[in-house]
Design an enzyme around this catalytic site. Sequence first.
Site, mmCIF file in Angstrom:
data_model
loop_
_atom_site.group_PDB
_atom_site.id
_atom_site.type_symbol
_atom_site.label_atom_id
_atom_site.label_comp_id
_atom_site.label_asym_id
_atom_site.label_seq_id
_atom_site.Cartn_x
_atom_site.Cartn_y
_atom_site.Cartn_z
ATOM 1 N N TYR A 1 78.689 -18.189 107.414
ATOM 2 C CA TYR A 1 78.487 -16.749 107.339
ATOM 3 C C TYR A 1 77.033 -16.340 107.547
ATOM 4 O O TYR A 1 76.732 -15.170 107.737
ATOM 5 C CB TYR A 1 78.974 -16.202 105.985
ATOM 6 C CG TYR A 1 80.477 -16.289 105.793
ATOM 7 C CD1 TYR A 1 81.267 -17.000 106.677
ATOM 8 C CD2 TYR A 1 81.095 -15.657 104.734
ATOM 9 C CE1 TYR A 1 82.630 -17.091 106.503
ATOM 10 C CE2 TYR A 1 82.464 -15.742 104.554
ATOM 11 C CZ TYR A 1 83.228 -16.469 105.448
ATOM 12 O OH TYR A 1 84.582 -16.548 105.273
ATOM 13 N N LYS B 1 86.123 -31.036 104.150
ATOM 14 C CA LYS B 1 86.910 -31.487 105.298
ATOM 15 C C LYS B 1 86.174 -32.707 105.857
ATOM 16 O O LYS B 1 85.771 -32.749 107.037
ATOM 17 C CB LYS B 1 87.008 -30.332 106.327
ATOM 18 C CG LYS B 1 87.938 -30.590 107.471
ATOM 19 C CD LYS B 1 89.405 -30.515 107.109
ATOM 20 C CE LYS B 1 90.280 -30.842 108.309
ATOM 21 N NZ LYS B 1 91.669 -31.159 107.959
ATOM 22 N N ASP C 1 92.733 -28.690 103.501
ATOM 23 C CA ASP C 1 94.129 -28.386 103.847
ATOM 24 C C ASP C 1 95.059 -28.789 102.707
ATOM 25 O O ASP C 1 96.008 -28.074 102.366
ATOM 26 C CB ASP C 1 94.540 -29.031 105.185
ATOM 27 C CG ASP C 1 93.878 -30.366 105.437
ATOM 28 O OD1 ASP C 1 93.070 -30.814 104.599
ATOM 29 O OD2 ASP C 1 94.175 -30.989 106.470
ATOM 30 N N ASP D 1 86.076 -18.752 100.474
ATOM 31 C CA ASP D 1 86.561 -17.401 100.749
ATOM 32 C C ASP D 1 88.083 -17.421 100.846
ATOM 33 O O ASP D 1 88.796 -16.626 100.218
ATOM 34 C CB ASP D 1 85.935 -16.918 102.076
ATOM 35 C CG ASP D 1 86.161 -15.439 102.315
ATOM 36 O OD1 ASP D 1 86.800 -14.790 101.475
ATOM 37 O OD2 ASP D 1 85.722 -14.942 103.361
ATOM 38 N N ASP E 1 91.039 -16.338 97.691
ATOM 39 C CA ASP E 1 92.054 -15.294 97.882
ATOM 40 C C ASP E 1 93.451 -15.852 97.665
ATOM 41 O O ASP E 1 94.317 -15.205 97.072
ATOM 42 C CB ASP E 1 91.959 -14.701 99.290
ATOM 43 C CG ASP E 1 91.097 -13.444 99.306
ATOM 44 O OD1 ASP E 1 90.242 -13.320 98.403
ATOM 45 O OD2 ASP E 1 91.284 -12.603 100.196
#
Length: 363
Positions: free
Chosen positions: A141, A191, A223, A247, A251
């Site tokens: 970001y 990851k 994942d 992020d 959520d």
Amino acid sequence: MEKQIAVLPGDGIGPEVTDAAREVLQAVADRFGHTFSYKKALLGGCAIDEVGTPLPEETLDVCRHADGILLGAVGGPKWDTLPGHLRPEKGLLGLRKGLNLFANLRPVTVYDSLSDASTLKNDVIDGVDLLIVRELTGGLYFGEPRERRGEGETEEVVDTLLYTRGEMRRIIRKAFELAMVRNKHVTSVDKANVLESSRMWREVANEVAQEFPEVTLEHMLVDNAAMQLIRRPKQFDVLVTENLFGDILSDEASMVTGSLGMLPSASLTSDGPGLYEPIHGSAPDIAGKGVANPLATIASCAMMLKYSFGLHEEAKTIEDAIEAVLKQGYRTADIAKPGKESSSTKAITDAVVEAIQASVDIS
Ligand code: NAD
């Protein structure tokens, strides 16, 4: 205790939920003999309207001089067509960066009386109590370059995932510190089977774990973490991860509770005030109607009392008051069962204030 709180109501339902939260903070101050004073400042769409920028310098100044910052929410359709640098969300990103708020904490707790609000089965979510710790000021970001090059079918686009070892260490250490006062289990999400940045993240997590022999560390690929969060969320205590993964996962985790209007968050730095806000947005569809659920913002105040002021009993009083009003049956429309009557923002806030006042009698 005397504390100065910066209040950034923002847009949409932001002013309604921050007003409600202030009433609750005042009830706590009266109950425990503290003095909280408040300074309002502009952020987001309302700041664009008034002074032409989503994050006025004065707002940063007010925040820097506060002991804690309470934020409602920013954004709305009115500002959706403005250019990127003038969007309300840019104000929020600038605030996080400007105050170096690198650690975003999102607790996910399922209230007994609301377990029906989730789309998951009761036996999967009953007793869930996890904390997501997301890195907030680095990674994709913020990394440079971020650009498009060339044109046509050979046009390229690049975003940059950049972290220093130190940036990784401070957020992972924060997660371990938090685990020490919880159930002493950290799940580090990465990851590492694909990304070099994740391989370094894993190395740093292993190094930090040496400093906390009482805490168990588990590594999990992102994942798999996304699956496990809905398959068996109870396995998690503290989950720590970088900005983008955090992020998305936070959520997803919020939906374990089924209700956006219930979830608080804190964004912390190592040497300045923390920022406390509900995770929901400005809900323009219900703004001004007096029906917004203020409980996420009220619960964010409990986090402020705990993490910025060290007022643990006071924080618990707010959390208990929320639990009590839910048990009494108060529900705003977002958490009410279909066809059942719902409470206004004012009614549920008054009930929380009364529960805090009533706690005097039993202490
Ligand atoms: P939203 O969270 O504002 O609303 C999603 C849905 O949940 C809506 O139906 C809304 O009415 C409902 N809802 C949200 N909070 C509620 C509450 N406290 N009580 C009752 N119902 C509630 O998300 P959105 O609609 O995607 O976004 C609206 C605006 O908010 C956009 O401009 C978006 O950019 C902004 N936004 C801001 C933040 C922030 O300030 N941190 C976060 C997310 C979205």
